[in-house]
Design a protein around this motif. Structure first.
Motif, PDB file in Angstrom:
ATOM      1  N   GLU A 127       0.838  -1.202   0.000  1.00 37.06           N
ATOM      2  CA  GLU A 127       0.000   0.000   0.000  1.00 37.06           C
ATOM      3  C   GLU A 127       0.873   1.252   0.000  1.00 37.06           C
ATOM      4  O   GLU A 127       1.978   1.251   0.526  1.00 37.06           O
ATOM      5  CB  GLU A 127      -0.925  -0.002   1.212  1.00 37.06           C
ATOM      6  N   HIS A 128       0.325   2.314  -0.573  1.00 36.88           N
ATOM      7  CA  HIS A 128       1.022   3.595  -0.698  1.00 36.88           C
ATOM      8  C   HIS A 128       1.618   4.050   0.642  1.00 36.88           C
ATOM      9  O   HIS A 128       2.793   4.428   0.722  1.00 36.88           O
ATOM     10  CB  HIS A 128       0.017   4.624  -1.219  1.00 36.88           C
ATOM     11  N   HIS A 129       0.838   3.969   1.683  1.00 34.49           N
ATOM     12  CA  HIS A 129       1.311   4.464   2.988  1.00 34.49           C
ATOM     13  C   HIS A 129       2.311   3.510   3.629  1.00 34.49           C
ATOM     14  O   HIS A 129       3.161   3.925   4.404  1.00 34.49           O
ATOM     15  CB  HIS A 129       0.119   4.761   3.894  1.00 34.49           C
ATOM     16  N   SER A 131       4.520   2.039   1.852  1.00 28.56           N
ATOM     17  CA  SER A 131       5.756   2.432   1.168  1.00 28.56           C
ATOM     18  C   SER A 131       6.372   3.661   1.817  1.00 28.56           C
ATOM     19  O   SER A 131       7.592   3.735   1.995  1.00 28.56           O
ATOM     20  CB  SER A 131       5.473   2.711  -0.313  1.00 28.56           C
ATOM     21  N   HIS A 132       5.524   4.633   2.178  1.00 29.82           N
ATOM     22  CA  HIS A 132       6.047   5.824   2.868  1.00 29.82           C
ATOM     23  C   HIS A 132       6.693   5.439   4.195  1.00 29.82           C
ATOM     24  O   HIS A 132       7.789   5.909   4.525  1.00 29.82           O
ATOM     25  CB  HIS A 132       4.934   6.830   3.110  1.00 29.82           C
ATOM     26  N   ALA A 133       6.018   4.596   4.956  1.00 34.66           N
ATOM     27  CA  ALA A 133       6.560   4.175   6.257  1.00 34.66           C
ATOM     28  C   ALA A 133       7.879   3.431   6.064  1.00 34.66           C
ATOM     29  O   ALA A 133       8.847   3.643   6.812  1.00 34.66           O
ATOM     30  CB  ALA A 133       5.544   3.301   6.995  1.00 34.66           C
ATOM     31  N   VAL A 150       0.860  10.779   6.650  1.00 34.75           N
ATOM     32  CA  VAL A 150      -0.210  11.683   6.217  1.00 34.75           C
ATOM     33  C   VAL A 150       0.163  12.162   4.816  1.00 34.75           C
ATOM     34  O   VAL A 150       1.267  12.651   4.608  1.00 34.75           O
ATOM     35  CB  VAL A 150      -0.351  12.886   7.175  1.00 34.75           C
ATOM     36  N   ASP A 151      -0.756  11.991   3.878  1.00 33.76           N
ATOM     37  CA  ASP A 151      -0.448  12.287   2.485  1.00 33.76           C
ATOM     38  C   ASP A 151      -1.714  12.779   1.776  1.00 33.76           C
ATOM     39  O   ASP A 151      -2.817  12.466   2.209  1.00 33.76           O
ATOM     40  CB  ASP A 151       0.077  11.007   1.812  1.00 33.76           C
ATOM     41  N   GLY A 152      -1.537  13.496   0.695  1.00 37.32           N
ATOM     42  CA  GLY A 152      -2.692  13.965  -0.064  1.00 37.32           C
ATOM     43  C   GLY A 152      -3.388  12.851  -0.811  1.00 37.32           C
ATOM     44  O   GLY A 152      -4.562  12.959  -1.146  1.00 37.32           O
ATOM     45  N   VAL A 153      -2.664  11.780  -1.103  1.00 39.20           N
ATOM     46  CA  VAL A 153      -3.240  10.659  -1.842  1.00 39.20           C
ATOM     47  C   VAL A 153      -2.741   9.338  -1.288  1.00 39.20           C
ATOM     48  O   VAL A 153      -1.812   9.279  -0.497  1.00 39.20           O
ATOM     49  CB  VAL A 153      -2.882  10.703  -3.346  1.00 39.20           C
ATOM     50  N   GLY A 154      -3.364   8.293  -1.754  1.00 39.38           N
ATOM     51  CA  GLY A 154      -2.979   6.921  -1.446  1.00 39.38           C
ATOM     52  C   GLY A 154      -3.903   6.082  -2.297  1.00 39.38           C
ATOM     53  O   GLY A 154      -4.372   6.558  -3.333  1.00 39.38           O
TER      54      GLY A 154
HETATM   55 FE   FE2 Z   1       2.587   9.692  -1.290  1.00 40.27          FE
END
Ligand code: FE2
Length: 165
Positions: A127-129, A131-133, A150-154
């Motif tokens: 998942e997008h988040h 990947s950020h983590a 916390v992101d504008g999209v995912g």
């Molecule tokens: Fe992102």
């Protein structure tokens, strides 16, 4: 002697395409495609960045255990379609602008990765988040951590709380 676990991370077709090689949990190399193409925020498939990471890490594509693409494209497409339909006809210009890239590239990312890199092993879609983590966790000195993203999209989520142990 135990072989290392090599994972190639890829982002593409949104903004700032990039590749990253992780070996046994440590970042070996990472690069954005724009550094090679000289196109600011280049969103094309990061073939040059991938080649750099492989060369720097001293491996060829056949030695990579798996490739991870930075998000789940079908789940994100589901969110995008639902959102556009919920607000139609508002957003029609944005919808018409976004769809060609989705239909030509993003929906076929697995095939594009396979063909572009001649890669036959597993391709994962965290998942997008997640990947950020992961991008914060792997370079950190910690063996376990709690994350707030916390992101504008995912895909659907725009924020998440995770614990990695
Ligand atoms: Fe992102």
């Amino acid at each position: 002697m135990r072989k290392s676990v090599d994972i190639l991370g890829i982002s593409a077709f949104y903004h700032d395409s990039a590749a990253c090689l992780i070996r046994d949990g440590d970042i070996v190399a990472a690069a954005q495609e724009e550094r090679f193409t000289r196109k600011k925020h280049d969103c094309s498939f990061p073939e040059r960045a991938t080649n750099f990471c492989l060369e720097y890490g001293g491996v060829n594509i056949n030695e990579i255990d798996c490739i991870a693409y930075y998000e789940k494209p079908f789940l994100k497409f589901d969110r995008i379609l639902n959102t556009y339909f919920a607000f139609a006809p508002f957003g029609i210009r944005s919808f018409l602008k976004a769809m060609p890239l989705w239909i030509k590239k993003k929906m076929w990312i697995k095939d594009i990765i396979r063909k572009s890199l001649d890669f036959e092993r597993d391709i994962l879609f965290p998942e997008h988040h997640q990947s950020h983590a992961s991008s914060a966790f792997f370079p950190s000195p910690f063996k376990e951590a709690a994350f707030l993203t916390v992101d504008g999209v995912g895909e659907w989520a725009t924020g998440s709380v995770k614990i990695i142990v």
